[in-house]
Design a protein around this motif. Sequence first.
Motif, PDB file in Angstrom:
ATOM      1  N   ARG A 107       1.028  -1.137  -0.039  1.00  0.00           N
ATOM      2  CA  ARG A 107      -0.027  -0.014   0.279  1.00  0.00           C
ATOM      3  C   ARG A 107       0.735   1.193  -0.061  1.00  0.00           C
ATOM      4  NH1 ARG A 107      -5.187   0.834   2.916  1.00  0.00           N
ATOM      5  NH2 ARG A 107      -4.867   2.317   4.728  1.00  0.00           N
ATOM      6  N   ASN A 132      -3.902   0.574  -2.986  1.00  0.00           N
ATOM      7  CA  ASN A 132      -3.913  -0.863  -2.264  1.00  0.00           C
ATOM      8  C   ASN A 132      -3.726  -1.753  -3.236  1.00  0.00           C
ATOM      9  OD1 ASN A 132      -4.497   0.421   0.327  1.00  0.00           O
ATOM     10  ND2 ASN A 132      -6.460   0.698  -0.501  1.00  0.00           N
ATOM     11  N   TYR A 161      -3.736  -5.846  -3.318  1.00  0.00           N
ATOM     12  CA  TYR A 161      -4.331  -7.050  -2.594  1.00  0.00           C
ATOM     13  C   TYR A 161      -3.469  -8.276  -3.431  1.00  0.00           C
ATOM     14  CZ  TYR A 161      -7.055  -3.900  -0.023  1.00  0.00           C
ATOM     15  OH  TYR A 161      -7.323  -2.627   0.574  1.00  0.00           O
ATOM     16  N   LEU A 220      -7.035  -6.021   4.816  1.00  0.00           N
ATOM     17  CA  LEU A 220      -7.272  -4.958   5.718  1.00  0.00           C
ATOM     18  C   LEU A 220      -7.844  -5.482   6.811  1.00  0.00           C
ATOM     19  CD1 LEU A 220      -7.543  -1.351   4.001  1.00  0.00           C
ATOM     20  CD2 LEU A 220      -5.560  -2.555   4.952  1.00  0.00           C
ATOM     21  N   HIS A 253     -12.201  -1.790  10.381  1.00  0.00           N
ATOM     22  CA  HIS A 253     -12.006  -0.606  10.768  1.00  0.00           C
ATOM     23  C   HIS A 253     -13.042   0.393  10.105  1.00  0.00           C
ATOM     24  CE1 HIS A 253     -10.182  -0.570   6.588  1.00  0.00           C
ATOM     25  NE2 HIS A 253     -10.417   0.860   6.661  1.00  0.00           N
ATOM     26  N   ASP A 261     -13.046   4.496   8.490  1.00  0.00           N
ATOM     27  CA  ASP A 261     -12.010   5.504   8.026  1.00  0.00           C
ATOM     28  C   ASP A 261     -12.112   6.764   8.731  1.00  0.00           C
ATOM     29  OD1 ASP A 261     -11.271   3.634   6.068  1.00  0.00           O
ATOM     30  OD2 ASP A 261     -12.677   4.743   4.612  1.00  0.00           O
ATOM     31  N   ILE A 316     -13.803   5.576  -3.264  1.00  0.00           N
ATOM     32  CA  ILE A 316     -12.979   4.337  -3.678  1.00  0.00           C
ATOM     33  C   ILE A 316     -13.346   3.805  -5.007  1.00  0.00           C
ATOM     34  CG2 ILE A 316     -12.070   2.026  -2.715  1.00  0.00           C
ATOM     35  CD1 ILE A 316     -13.214   2.433  -0.110  1.00  0.00           C
ATOM     36  N   LEU A 334     -13.979  -6.074  -0.576  1.00  0.00           N
ATOM     37  CA  LEU A 334     -14.267  -5.339   0.344  1.00  0.00           C
ATOM     38  C   LEU A 334     -15.391  -5.770   0.949  1.00  0.00           C
ATOM     39  CD1 LEU A 334     -14.154  -2.459   1.949  1.00  0.00           C
ATOM     40  CD2 LEU A 334     -15.591  -1.451   0.031  1.00  0.00           C
ATOM     41  N   TRP A 378     -18.169  -3.780  -7.269  1.00  0.00           N
ATOM     42  CA  TRP A 378     -18.868  -2.675  -8.036  1.00  0.00           C
ATOM     43  C   TRP A 378     -17.673  -2.474  -9.291  1.00  0.00           C
ATOM     44  CZ3 TRP A 378     -15.948  -1.952  -3.622  1.00  0.00           C
ATOM     45  CH2 TRP A 378     -14.764  -1.087  -3.824  1.00  0.00           C
ATOM     46  N   HIS A 396     -15.640  -1.988   8.193  1.00  0.00           N
ATOM     47  CA  HIS A 396     -15.185  -2.674   6.970  1.00  0.00           C
ATOM     48  C   HIS A 396     -13.984  -3.191   6.813  1.00  0.00           C
ATOM     49  CE1 HIS A 396     -13.913   1.582   6.079  1.00  0.00           C
ATOM     50  NE2 HIS A 396     -13.120   0.942   5.464  1.00  0.00           N
ATOM     51  N   VAL A 419     -10.966  -5.777   4.437  1.00  0.00           N
ATOM     52  CA  VAL A 419     -10.619  -6.280   3.078  1.00  0.00           C
ATOM     53  C   VAL A 419     -10.579  -7.786   3.152  1.00  0.00           C
ATOM     54  CG1 VAL A 419      -9.467  -6.076   0.895  1.00  0.00           C
ATOM     55  CG2 VAL A 419     -10.361  -3.968   2.080  1.00  0.00           C
ATOM     56  N   ARG A 471      -6.153  -7.783  -6.426  1.00  0.00           N
ATOM     57  CA  ARG A 471      -7.054  -6.599  -6.467  1.00  0.00           C
ATOM     58  C   ARG A 471      -6.409  -5.585  -6.481  1.00  0.00           C
ATOM     59  NH1 ARG A 471     -10.243  -4.296  -2.291  1.00  0.00           N
ATOM     60  NH2 ARG A 471     -12.081  -3.213  -3.243  1.00  0.00           N
ATOM     61  N   SER A 507      -7.202  -1.455  -5.257  1.00  0.00           N
ATOM     62  CA  SER A 507      -8.180  -0.299  -5.103  1.00  0.00           C
ATOM     63  C   SER A 507      -7.494   1.019  -4.972  1.00  0.00           C
ATOM     64  CB  SER A 507      -9.043  -0.591  -3.836  1.00  0.00           C
ATOM     65  OG  SER A 507      -8.231  -0.540  -2.690  1.00  0.00           O
ATOM     66  N   PHE A 513      -9.225  10.102   0.595  1.00  0.00           N
ATOM     67  CA  PHE A 513      -9.987  10.141   1.996  1.00  0.00           C
ATOM     68  C   PHE A 513      -9.970  11.883   2.118  1.00  0.00           C
ATOM     69  CE2 PHE A 513      -7.879   6.503   1.983  1.00  0.00           C
ATOM     70  CZ  PHE A 513      -8.627   5.480   2.751  1.00  0.00           C
TER      71      PHE A 513
HETATM   72  O1  LIG Z   1      -9.455  -1.689  -0.713  1.00  0.00           O
HETATM   73  C1  LIG Z   1     -10.686  -1.286  -0.583  1.00  0.00           C
HETATM   74  O2  LIG Z   1     -11.812  -1.593  -1.209  1.00  0.00           O
HETATM   75  C2  LIG Z   1     -10.781  -0.588   0.777  1.00  0.00           C
HETATM   76  C3  LIG Z   1      -9.582   0.220   1.194  1.00  0.00           C
HETATM   77  C4  LIG Z   1      -9.914   0.671   2.698  1.00  0.00           C
HETATM   78  O3  LIG Z   1     -10.753   0.328   3.371  1.00  0.00           O
HETATM   79  C5  LIG Z   1      -8.868   1.526   3.072  1.00  0.00           C
HETATM   80  O4  LIG Z   1      -7.973   2.008   2.486  1.00  0.00           O
HETATM   81  O5  LIG Z   1      -9.334   2.269   4.321  1.00  0.00           O
END
Ligand SMILES: O=C(O)CCC(=O)C(=O)O
Length: 331
Positions: free
Chosen positions: A112, A183, A185, A197, A200, A202, A209, A218, A231, A257, A259, A267, A269, A273
């Motif tokens: 990340r 991110n 994965y 992840l 947590h 945010d 996202i 997710l 999605w 949420h 991951v 994957r 993402s 933020f």
């Molecule tokens: O990878 C995702 O879809 C979510 C990432 C996430 O929750 C975050 O970076 O806080």
Amino acid sequence: MEMIEGGCCAEATPLAQDGPATIDVAKLRDELDKKGRAKELTTLATGAKEWGLFLIENHDIPDSVLYGVQEVVKGFFRLSLDEKKASLGSYMSKDNKEDGTNLFKTSYLVDRIALKAAPEEGIDIWPRKPSNFRHVVKEFVDEATRVRDELLQALAEALSLEQQAFLRNFEPGKENEVKVKANFYPACPSSNKVLGLPPHSDGSCLTLIMQFDDIGGLQVLKDENWTTVSWPPNKILVNFGDLMEIMSNGRLKSSWHRVVPQANEERISFALFYSPPSHTEIEPVTVRDEDDAADVGGYKKVAVGEYLHHLYTTRSAATTIKESIMFAKVM
Ligand SMILES: O=C(O)CCC(=O)C(=O)O
Ligand SMILES: [Fe+2]
């Protein structure tokens, strides 16, 4: 997967359910079709309250920008570890650690990078490779920020609040915080034992996202079940962070949420933020009689920076849902 350091065991039991609402941003913009707009606002209010997140389509961010971001981010992750380090001004140094996100760094299956898009002084640590990374990502951030402002106004309206009720905290033209996280994965055959992840919420007000393929990963805790949200790359997921819960006095809840990596597919993402400037004191909106559900209200005025500091210093130890947000509750 050079940057990954180990994993973390956890049960991962995704449940298929009908997904979060998709909001048509073009309808929110269409002042002429009052009925259509009102209907979309109702869907927004209901969906957002139910899930703590929603999807948007017809947001007007050109495909060239969306797919441009995907290309440069994929290009970055394809670099070797040495190239990544050389490309990223001070990767894994203080610059990338200060925001607390590296809480997740060592124990989870994610590679990340965390960057600051605003205030702008952080931009010179952004990747230099691919050579158009900075330009393309900056373009996306500018487009997405415009959408953020529209969404904040629509959310206020959807809750029957004055249109600026949330956006006002962002003080247009001021040094709002925009953090960017990419991110990666990797695929993981024992994906039912490892998390990308940990659970947590945010810290942000809104998190936008993108994911680069329509792949699950997710998961949001909904009605006590971990539910996978999937999605397509041209829709954007809008997630509420704790600052939105505080701002809305609990009328909108930040999602809890996590991951889960996929067994056979990697994957990527890409998340933005958004938070008001650190010094801003957020005054939760007034709760009205008709909002008087047991779990609405009870938040107090907090400074953004103070709350985020508290969240980042307590979140690693917080094992139950949103313990950290108690900091912003009237005791
Ligand atoms: O990878 C995702 O879809 C979510 C990432 C996430 O929750 C975050 O970076 O806080
Ligand atoms: Fe998150």
